[in-house]
Enzyme design. Structure first.
Site: not given
Length: 281
Positions: A93, A148-150, A161
């Protein structure tokens, strides 16, 4: 040179450094480059390759992001914040790229023994752990909820992260790609994506569960390690680390037989990107 099945050990490692030149071109250039390298490394005409790249103020979207019910409004928000955007051809994502985010691509032939999906992620995790082995902090690979973008191979320190990994597999080649937030505010990057999804979802029910971003779970290596780091310094760490795994390490650029491949792949990713976004811009 391959010891104990560790894919980082290679007879030759070719380095293509685009951490400076990438600032002046679209991020689509990088996805065309990695497809090119997958083809040339996968065919055996080029050795295992590591490519570094940096693009300024760019949001790289995933395919699912293009299905947001209010994508036009979300893209307009990004433009107002001074960001460009593209849709990538690998999984995942939305992520933030800027001049303090170093991207590293490891490109290997898929015929490497044991080169399954997790092995691809593990080779990058191993590289990053070794690059920062002089710090006491532990680098973990696990999903960080609220980032975001896990994904299951989010790289984090103390639950925050700083990097995400994706893979692209074509033509018998594997490109394992990571973004490393080297400097700057991870929270501010998270807030951009948080507001992007707020504009794109706008409270509607969606079939796909878009991440609920918690900006405070994102951080840069500078923030997490307590040491001011630059992209150039991390590049130096990368080269020193790779020397320990290579029979021969050398800097290079695309070879003559790879240039027409690049033209073809770059045209392909550009056309695909335009086709996906044309109804929204």
């Amino acid at each position: 040179m391959k010891e104990n099945g560790n894919l980082l050990f290679q007879d030759k490692w070719r380095i293509i450094d685009q951490s400076s030149t990438g600032l002046h071109v679209s991020a689509l250039h990088s996805f065309g480059m990695d497809d090119t390298l997958c083809a040339s490394v996968g065919s055996g005409s080029a050795p295992a390759t590591v490519r570094t790249w940096v693009h300024d103020r760019t949001i790289v979207l995933g395919i699912q992001d293009t299905r947001l019910p209010h994508l036009k409004e979300a893209l307009a928000f990004l433009e107002r914040q001074g960001y460009r955007y593209i849709v990538r051809n690998s999984g995942g994502l939305a992520v933030v790229l800027d001049q303090d985010v170093l991207n590293i691509s490891i490109v290997l032939p898929e015929r490497e023994k044991g080169m399954d999906i997790n092995s691809g992620y593990d080779v990058m995790w191993e590289l990053i752990k070794n690059m920062f082995a002089d710090f006491k902090e532990t680098i973990e690979a696990k999903e960080i909820i609220g980032s975001y973008c896990p994904g299951s191979y989010d790289l984090s320190i103390s639950g925050k992260k700083f990097a995400g990994i994706s893979q692209r597999r074509i033509r018998n080649g594997v490109a394992v790609q990571i973004y490393l937030c080297v400097n700057g505010s991870g929270k501010k990057r998270g807030e951009v994506i948080q507001r992007f999804y707020a504009a794109g979802v706008a409270g509607e029910q969606t079939k796909f569960a878009y991440p609920v971003i918690q900006p405070e779970v994102m951080a840069s290596l500078t923030e997490l390690l307590g040491v001011e780091l630059t992209v150039d310094q991390v590049m130096t760490r990368l080269l020193i680390t790779l020397k320990n795994y290579a029979g021969f390490l050398f800097a290079d650029q695309l070879q003559e037989d790879e240039l027409p491949l690049f033209e073809s792949y770059y045209e392909r990713v550009t056309e695909r990107n335009e086709k996906i976004l044309q109804e929204f811009v």
